[in-house]
Design an enzyme around this catalytic site. Structure first.
Site, PDB file in Angstrom:
ATOM      1  N   SER A 156      39.020  18.158 -35.693  1.00 16.26           N
ATOM      2  CA  SER A 156      39.707  18.889 -35.989  1.00 16.26           C
ATOM      3  C   SER A 156      39.144  19.587 -35.989  1.00 16.26           C
ATOM      4  CB  SER A 156      40.453  18.545 -36.812  1.00 16.26           C
ATOM      5  OG  SER A 156      41.641  18.808 -37.119  1.00 16.26           O
ATOM      6  N   TYR A 169      42.033  12.526 -43.638  1.00 18.44           N
ATOM      7  CA  TYR A 169      42.078  13.349 -42.451  1.00 18.44           C
ATOM      8  C   TYR A 169      40.712  13.883 -43.197  1.00 18.44           C
ATOM      9  CZ  TYR A 169      43.549  15.480 -38.026  1.00 18.44           C
ATOM     10  OH  TYR A 169      43.231  15.695 -37.441  1.00 18.44           O
ATOM     11  N   LYS A 173      36.830  13.896 -40.854  1.00 18.08           N
ATOM     12  CA  LYS A 173      36.743  14.957 -39.293  1.00 18.08           C
ATOM     13  C   LYS A 173      35.771  16.080 -39.506  1.00 18.08           C
ATOM     14  CE  LYS A 173      40.251  14.363 -36.828  1.00 18.08           C
ATOM     15  NZ  LYS A 173      39.783  13.812 -35.279  1.00 18.08           N
TER      16      LYS A 173
HETATM   17  P1  NAD Z   1      48.230  10.993 -31.223  1.00 16.82           P
HETATM   18  O1  NAD Z   1      49.323   9.937 -31.756  1.00 16.82           O
HETATM   19  O2  NAD Z   1      49.187  11.516 -29.761  1.00 16.82           O
HETATM   20  O3  NAD Z   1      47.970   9.627 -30.263  1.00 16.82           O
HETATM   21  C1  NAD Z   1      46.772   9.053 -30.996  1.00 16.82           C
HETATM   22  C2  NAD Z   1      46.503   7.915 -29.726  1.00 16.82           C
HETATM   23  O4  NAD Z   1      45.191   6.945 -30.674  1.00 16.82           O
HETATM   24  C3  NAD Z   1      46.978   7.006 -29.057  1.00 16.82           C
HETATM   25  O5  NAD Z   1      46.743   6.475 -28.142  1.00 16.82           O
HETATM   26  C4  NAD Z   1      46.928   5.699 -30.370  1.00 16.82           C
HETATM   27  O6  NAD Z   1      47.548   4.510 -29.075  1.00 16.82           O
HETATM   28  C5  NAD Z   1      45.749   4.983 -30.132  1.00 16.82           C
HETATM   29  N1  NAD Z   1      45.415   4.922 -31.662  1.00 16.82           N
HETATM   30  C6  NAD Z   1      45.958   5.268 -33.381  1.00 16.82           C
HETATM   31  N2  NAD Z   1      45.704   4.473 -33.775  1.00 16.82           N
HETATM   32  C7  NAD Z   1      44.752   3.625 -32.650  1.00 16.82           C
HETATM   33  C8  NAD Z   1      43.409   2.454 -33.196  1.00 16.82           C
HETATM   34  N3  NAD Z   1      43.619   1.624 -34.533  1.00 16.82           N
HETATM   35  N4  NAD Z   1      42.771   1.460 -31.870  1.00 16.82           N
HETATM   36  C9  NAD Z   1      42.959   2.178 -31.085  1.00 16.82           C
HETATM   37  N5  NAD Z   1      43.955   3.277 -31.094  1.00 16.82           N
HETATM   38  C10 NAD Z   1      44.934   3.991 -31.520  1.00 16.82           C
HETATM   39  O7  NAD Z   1      47.313  12.311 -31.334  1.00 16.82           O
HETATM   40  P2  NAD Z   1      46.731  12.829 -31.152  1.00 16.82           P
HETATM   41  O8  NAD Z   1      47.808  14.325 -31.861  1.00 16.82           O
HETATM   42  O9  NAD Z   1      46.975  13.434 -29.550  1.00 16.82           O
HETATM   43  O10 NAD Z   1      45.438  13.350 -31.574  1.00 16.82           O
HETATM   44  C11 NAD Z   1      44.371  12.704 -31.127  1.00 16.82           C
HETATM   45  C12 NAD Z   1      43.101  12.854 -31.826  1.00 16.82           C
HETATM   46  O11 NAD Z   1      43.257  14.233 -32.188  1.00 16.82           O
HETATM   47  C13 NAD Z   1      43.414  12.555 -33.186  1.00 16.82           C
HETATM   48  O12 NAD Z   1      42.210  11.766 -33.492  1.00 16.82           O
HETATM   49  C14 NAD Z   1      43.675  13.709 -33.620  1.00 16.82           C
HETATM   50  O13 NAD Z   1      42.941  13.701 -35.139  1.00 16.82           O
HETATM   51  C15 NAD Z   1      43.062  15.171 -33.330  1.00 16.82           C
HETATM   52  N6  NAD Z   1      43.412  16.052 -33.808  1.00 16.82           N
HETATM   53  C16 NAD Z   1      45.195  16.568 -33.356  1.00 16.82           C
HETATM   54  C17 NAD Z   1      45.125  17.770 -33.449  1.00 16.82           C
HETATM   55  C18 NAD Z   1      46.782  17.481 -33.007  1.00 16.82           C
HETATM   56  O14 NAD Z   1      47.548  19.395 -33.202  1.00 16.82           O
HETATM   57  N7  NAD Z   1      47.717  16.701 -32.715  1.00 16.82           N
HETATM   58  C19 NAD Z   1      45.065  18.320 -33.845  1.00 16.82           C
HETATM   59  C20 NAD Z   1      43.588  18.749 -34.185  1.00 16.82           C
HETATM   60  C21 NAD Z   1      43.110  17.128 -33.466  1.00 16.82           C
END
Ligand code: NAD
Length: 274
Positions: A156, A169, A173
């Site tokens: 991130s 977080y 990260k």
């Molecule tokens: P999301 O909530 O849409 O998806 C998260 C996924 O992780 C889902 O498939 C969920 O089922 C799975 N998950 C959660 N806990 C779990 C567990 N214990 N075991 C197995 N699976 C599990 O989130 P997202 O926004 O798509 O985020 C995905 C990644 O990207 C994360 O690591 C997040 O930190 C990172 N990220 C997201 C953003 C953003 O703006 N959305 C920005 C930077 C980084």
């Protein structure tokens, strides 16, 4: 022009044919977008994450039908080391190889540090950081045997800079970025690369929950939360898309990216240029 482009497009479509990719947390958001992009490039896919069994089966069928690849699913809980080891073992025994691991599963919790629930701290460190250690530890021997591997960690912008109220977080990260560099150094001579992608805000269910939470907390409309709170740090004032992250992942998995390892690449509209 068209005659030249057609074979190139076909090559891109099949660039990962014969490879097997595991994407953690791929039942939603960024992980699902990345799984889709890898599938479009011809890789077999193992999905992972929580969700309704019917919805997950539907995604499997859609990807299989659209791209003619095999799509498996593991319900392993990324907070549990044993479940992660079992997921990798099952993948290797079913597919005979594991080429690309995308460590994407992640959760968020926002609270001042002196009120941060201990169980949330532990869960975020386990799912967002330790799971990447456990998948890599279990997958490396098979990658080493094939002299090819791509480990792509979805960190991130918060792996590079901090924001208040996101202690767990931001710590997790930053840890992912450090882990990425160490894995890169340990595997550099073996045809294996390890890189971190550092997105700014991407519109997904994880971010939707933050929009709702902030709108309630500040008593302001969601449009104002998006512009003045979430995208305040993101100079281009737009969410990155899951398709952009999918395309970048396919590139990092390609032969063209063989010399790129140990980096933490921001995809943040200029956030970390501040
Ligand atoms: P999301 O909530 O849409 O998806 C998260 C996924 O992780 C889902 O498939 C969920 O089922 C799975 N998950 C959660 N806990 C779990 C567990 N214990 N075991 C197995 N699976 C599990 O989130 P997202 O926004 O798509 O985020 C995905 C990644 O990207 C994360 O690591 C997040 O930190 C990172 N990220 C997201 C953003 C953003 O703006 N959305 C920005 C930077 C980084």
């Amino acid at each position: 022009m068209n005659i030249q482009m057609k074979p190139q497009a076909a090559a891109a479509q099949n660039s990962l044919k014969g490879k097997v990719s595991l994407v953690t947390g791929s039942t939603s958001g960024i992980g699902l977008g990345i799984a889709r992009a890898l599938a479009a490039a011809g890789s077999d896919i193992v999905l992972n994450g929580f969700g309704n069994a019917e919805d997950i089966a539907k995604v499997q069928t859609e990807l299989q039908t659209e791209f003619g690849i095999d799509v498996g699913y593991s319900s392993a809980d990324m907070s549990k080391a044993d479940a992660i080891a079992a997921m990798i073992m099952t993948t290797l025994s079913e597919y005979g190889r594991l080429d690309i691991v995308v460590n994407n599963a992640g959760i968020q919790h926002v609270a001042p540090i002196d009120q941060f629930p201990i169980e949330k701290w532990n869960a975020i460190l386990a799912i967002n950081l330790s799971s990447a250690f456990h998948t890599t530890r279990a997958a490396l021997p098979a990658m080493r045997a094939n002299k090819y591997g791509r480990i792509i960690n979805i960190a991130s912008a918060h792996g590079l800079v901090a924001s208040p109220f996101k202690a767990a977080y931001v710590a997790a990260k930053h840890g992912v970025v450090g882990l990425t560099k160490t894995i890169a150094l340990e595997t550099a001579e073996e045809g294996i690369t390890c890189n971190a992608i550092c997105p700014g805000y991407v519109y997904t269910p994880l971010v939707e929950a933050q929009i709702e939470g902030q709108a309630k907390a500040h008593g302001i409309p969601r449009e104002q939360v998006i512009r003045d709170v979430l995208l305040a740090q993101q100079p281009n004032k737009r969410f990155a898309t899951v398709e952009e992250l999918g395309a970048l992942t396919v590139f990092l998995a390609s032969e063209a990216a063989a010399s790129i390892t140990g980096i933490a690449l921001p995809v943040d509209g200029g956030w970390t240029a501040h």
